[in-house]
Every structure is written in structure tokens, then in C-alpha cells.
Design an enzyme around this catalytic site. Sequence first.
Site, PDB file in Angstrom:
ATOM      1  N   GLU A   1       0.835  -1.213   0.000  1.00 25.77           N
ATOM      2  CA  GLU A   1       0.000   0.000   0.000  1.00 25.77           C
ATOM      3  C   GLU A   1       0.864   1.256   0.000  1.00 25.77           C
ATOM      4  O   GLU A   1       0.555   2.239  -0.670  1.00 25.77           O
ATOM      5  CB  GLU A   1      -0.955  -0.005   1.208  1.00 25.77           C
ATOM      6  CG  GLU A   1      -2.089  -1.014   1.097  1.00 25.77           C
ATOM      7  CD  GLU A   1      -1.642  -2.440   1.385  1.00 25.77           C
ATOM      8  OE1 GLU A   1      -0.530  -2.637   1.919  1.00 25.77           O
ATOM      9  OE2 GLU A   1      -2.407  -3.376   1.063  1.00 25.77           O
TER      10      GLU A   1
ATOM     11  N   HIS B   1     -11.845  -6.004   7.428  1.00 31.53           N
ATOM     12  CA  HIS B   1     -12.544  -5.693   6.176  1.00 31.53           C
ATOM     13  C   HIS B   1     -13.793  -4.862   6.467  1.00 31.53           C
ATOM     14  O   HIS B   1     -14.779  -4.936   5.757  1.00 31.53           O
ATOM     15  CB  HIS B   1     -12.945  -6.976   5.438  1.00 31.53           C
ATOM     16  CG  HIS B   1     -11.812  -7.905   5.150  1.00 31.53           C
ATOM     17  ND1 HIS B   1     -11.316  -8.783   6.077  1.00 31.53           N
ATOM     18  CD2 HIS B   1     -11.060  -8.065   4.037  1.00 31.53           C
ATOM     19  CE1 HIS B   1     -10.306  -9.461   5.552  1.00 31.53           C
ATOM     20  NE2 HIS B   1     -10.132  -9.047   4.311  1.00 31.53           N
TER      21      HIS B   1
END
Lengths: 324, 373
Positions: free
Chosen positions: A60, A129
Site C-alpha cells: 500500500e 474488512h
Amino acid sequence: MANLTLLQAINSALREEMRRDERVIVLGEDVGKNGGVFRATEGLFDEFGAERSVDTPLSESGIIGMSIGMAMYGLRPVPEIQFMDFIYPAFDQIVSEAAKMRYRSGGQYTVPMVIRTPYGGGIRGGHYHSQSAEAYFAHTPGLKVVIPSNPYDAKGLLISAIRDEDPVIFMEPKRLYRSLKGEVPETDYTVPIGKASITRAGKDISVFAYGAMIPICLEAAKKAEEHDIDVEVVDLRSLVPLDIKTIINSVKKTGRAVVVYEAPKTGGFGAEIAAIIAEKAIEYLEGPVLRVAGLDTPFPYTFEHIYMPDSRRVFEAIEKVINF
Amino acid sequence: MSSEIIQVLKEDGTVSPLFKKETDLTEQDLKKIYETMILTRVYEERSLKLQRSGRIGFYIGCKGQEASHIGSAYALKMDDWVFPAYREPGVLFLRGIALKTMICQMMGNAGDPTMGRQMPCHYSYKEGNNGSVSSPLATQIPHAVGIAYAAKYMKHKIVSLTYFGEGSTSEGDFHTGLNFAAVFKSPVVFICQNNQWAISVPVARQTVSESIAIKAKAYGMPGIKVDGNDVLAMYQVTKDAVERARNGDGPTLIESFTYRLGSHSSSDDAARYRPEGELESWEQKDPIIRFEKYLLSENILTPESIKKIKDDAEEEFTQAVKEAEKVGLPPLETLFTGVYKDMPESLREQMEDLINEQKRLGASEDNSMAFPL
């Protein structure tokens, strides 16, 4: 007009912007050939090729760091962070680099970049999530934070974000990705960043929310109607910049306010809304400003549905303020 | 291969005959490199004095690393890009920045293009395609890759070069940057200035690899270790890497083996942690002295011309400070402008409140303490 899901609306915005402007490039994990794990970038690889629909190595910080360089050179990168819960390795790049580049370079360098990221609970995703990390980013000068709640806004806001000259955190309510459909123009249009929308006008109490909490607030408003309470639901759409005028005007009209967000309650963005109301409209208030929010716990799995604010909880808060 | 150290200019100031035959550096180039090294050294010595006398708040230097960054940056074309760490002021000189602008930056006054928003030595210089310095380590490495990707996409044949220290090789962005560049075969040159110390922590606490250069192997790119106090080797090795990048053959990692002759910054005292004798042994390898020996032996410079170069640099600095000290503070509004392209309403409100407050109460007392690190 086409009847699209929120996900299709996002895909349509990306496709049209890529057709219009060859500086627009999408990049991230699985965004290329696979079209994204949610399929938000589906078809872009076939239409625009691997150079503009880029499968990156799995990092990321690398995705955002590379996007910053691309933006400094004049491109319009639209990096995807697969789940907002995975954004933290890129935190330094976002808050120390992207957010500060214009300011610290005296405007010599800018980072026009849109970080798209699915956020929020209600999909049995557990700790990693499900998170809503808007407060970290709304607390960082230099970033814009945009959160659509419906397909029309999703497309119009994403197009605005891509054309914006500053870095935008574009949070997509993944719970609504496929569960919500709406009319979306097939042509190019924008929804301005920094303007809230009054989703439901009412005179008794204002409910402020964004993203996946909007349908819940509308449900609560419907329930309230059965009890003769006329609820105004204000969809903030953008946390930075924040449409303070619309918030204050609504409170002046109704005299009451509830703020709804699914992130942990303490230090959440709802506290900012409550503080602004206290600073600018306290003399109009007829009751406390209540927050309906997630809990100050890590995001749970089994008890997710209990953690998440629901219309019942929102309705009770509305009642409590009305009966104060 | 990657543990071998490349050297062109020996410590006694002689070069291999092969170098003379193959180098494309003219006498003019050599003079320019030398002058830039001297200006950089003078800049450091004089800036530290400005700091000690309270005229600037902080300084972070590069004494001993002049060959390392100036020799390498000289191998670039002007439309190539540089992403600096914070020990590369010589690159800015090469790329044409005005000395006064740099001093204004250190003073944080209205002559600073960044309006006093950052600490001294955190320059941004777009005109010279020289990125923007930030304090967190290694963050510039992925930016260099992004620039290279973008340029390649736009079919511009430019190269992006980034500097960082050996401390940065412990950061995730070092790994990420090298890996991304290798995967995308991006035109990037990575230069690690291994100056042996990250503030007080020696390189042995950053890695147990036999070198920094050898790390390149794991990313699938060439890694080259070079004598960072040898300006000619730095130029040559970087030039080869730049050519590889420009020809589409991908990135290179260069380890410049050098030494930080000064403390970490104006707030640090390296005597607290350096082993006895280490500094003295490296002072013998001072890159400027070595280069001088060569230039004198080749009659490119004379003792007189060297003295003139040094005197001119001192004078240039004196004049630039004089000019910079005439410049006032940036307008208070610049505290608020430039956070975004368009100022949000809430920020405008803060700006108006603050301007009114300062009118009402008078300017706030400046009671900040000296920077402690």
C-alpha cells in the site's frame, strides 16, 4: 439514464474519465486483469491496457508513494486500496507526503490523486474488512475526504474528485456496492465536493450522516414519521471540506440534532459535527446533540450486527432528543 | 561483485590511465564540479556559524559527502529528476538555484519559496526538477519511481534519481521503492549515501548484509559499491546507471561508501558516540582534498585559482546573507494559503479570526525553544 448499482456508477465514472483524459491511470492490487476484488475497475484493463490499469506489487505504501510521484509529474492517478483496513501501511505517504506537498513546497508541487477505498461494516468482514477510518484523514490538513451514499452521487463525486487539484480520500460504502440501485446519467456530470445534500427534508429534528448510514437514517426517519416526528436527513457527502452552512441552517430550522456514524464513537467525526453545532447554533438547540456510532472496540465479527448502528438505535436517539 | 568497491581517483590524487582515455569530462566540467563542491563546503561551514549565532534555527549538513552527491548529480541532464533526502544541497547548486533563495529558506522569510513553512534545509525546487525534502526517511524513494513510471508512460526519455542514507535502507519504503522500480523496469537510479551513521546508530545496526549494494541482487537489479569520496568514480558509475535507465534497461542501486564528517545536525554532537580516531581517519580521505590534488597535478587549477574559488564562494555567501537578511517575514496569510488550491470556508474563518486576534492582542510572543535534536 441507466439504472446502476453504486459499484457500476463508480466503474462508469472511472471509464469516462479515462476516456476523456489520458492522464488518468488506475493502479493497485488486483485492479488490472481481475478488475478489482469488487470489480470496480472491471473492463478498464481491456479498454485501456496494462499501462493505465496497473496491477502493482502488494504494498500500500508503494501504491500511494508511486501515485504521489505520478501526480507530481502531471498524471491523475487513481490508486485503489483494496479495503480501507489495509490503508495503514500507506498512512505516512498519505499524511506526511501527499497531504503536505502543496503546502510545504509553496505550491511548486501538487498531488492531484484520488485514493479510492471501500470502507465500512455489515458484510461479515471482521476486524480487517470493515473499518471506517475517515477521522484519521479528516484530521489531516491537505486532504479532502469524500463519501457518497448513492449511485448518482458516487459517479458525480468521483468525477469531481478526479478533476480536483488536491488529494482526495474517496471512501466507498461497500455494503451499498450492490444493494443499492439508482438512476445515473450516462453522460459526464459532476457533483460538487463540499456540498451536503438534504436527502429528506423535515422540521422536527436533523440527522447528520454519510455513506452507508444514510439508508439507515432514512429507515429511522420513516419509523419516526409513524410517531409524527418529521426528520430531516442531511447527507454530508464530503467531510473535508465540510458544508457547515447546510448543517447550521438545518439545526436552526429543527432545533435538534443526532449524528450517525459507524466508526468508533470516541474521537469520531460525529464529535466534530456536535462541536460545530455547539459553537454556532447552541441558542437554537432544544435538546442535547446525540451521537449514534460504532463502539469503542475493535470491529467485531460475530456481534457485528449489534455493533453497527441500525435504524432502531437511530430512532431511539431521535425520540430521546424529541422528548428531552 | 557488489562488495568490490569502485575507485577511479586514488587518495594520492592520481587516476588510472584508462580514466583519462575514456572520460567525457572536460576541464570545464571538472572545474564546475570542484567549484560546486567548494560552494557546498562553504555553505555548510558558514550556515553552522549562522545557526550558532542564532540567525537561523537549524542546519543539517553534508560535510564529507560533497563528492558523493555532486559527482553523481553531474551525470544527469537538466530535465532528469532528483529526489533528495536532506544532505544534498550541492545538487541544488548544480541545478541553478540562487544561493539567496536557499538562505531565505533557512531563515523562513518571504524570500523562501515555501514561505517559512518548513525547517531549514527542507528545500523544494521545481524549476530544477528537484523534489521536496521531508524529514521522514525513505518516503521519497517511491516518489522517484512514480515520476519514472509517469515519464515512461508519457514517452519522455528522462531518468529519476533518488538519494537516501543507509539508515533509510531499514525502512519499508526502501524495499517497496526498489521492488516497484524493478517490477516496472522504471528508469530510476537509487543512490544510498552510506555515511556510516544514522544519528548515533552505526551501519552495523541497520544491516548485517555484507554491503548495501548487495541488496540489489534480491530485487533483480545491478548493485554497485563505489568510493563515495571519489568524485570521478561517483560521476562515472552514476553516468553508466543513468544510461542504462535511459536506454530502458531498468533501475540500478548505487552504494556510495562515504562518511559524515560533521554531526547529524546542528543539534547533535557526534563526539558522544563516534569511536576515537574514526573521524580523524576519515578526514584524511576528505573528498575535496583528494580532488584538489588531482586538479593541481593536472594543472587544471593552480593554488592561486583554488584560493580564488574559495574566496569567491565565501564572498558570494556573505553577499547572499546580506541580501537575505533584508527580506521580511512572509505575510501572515501564507500560514493558511496553499493547504488546498481553494481555501475551504472553515479555514477562511480561522484565518479571519486569527488576523483579527493578532490585531486585537498584538503579535503573539515568539517563545519557541531552540530545536533539540
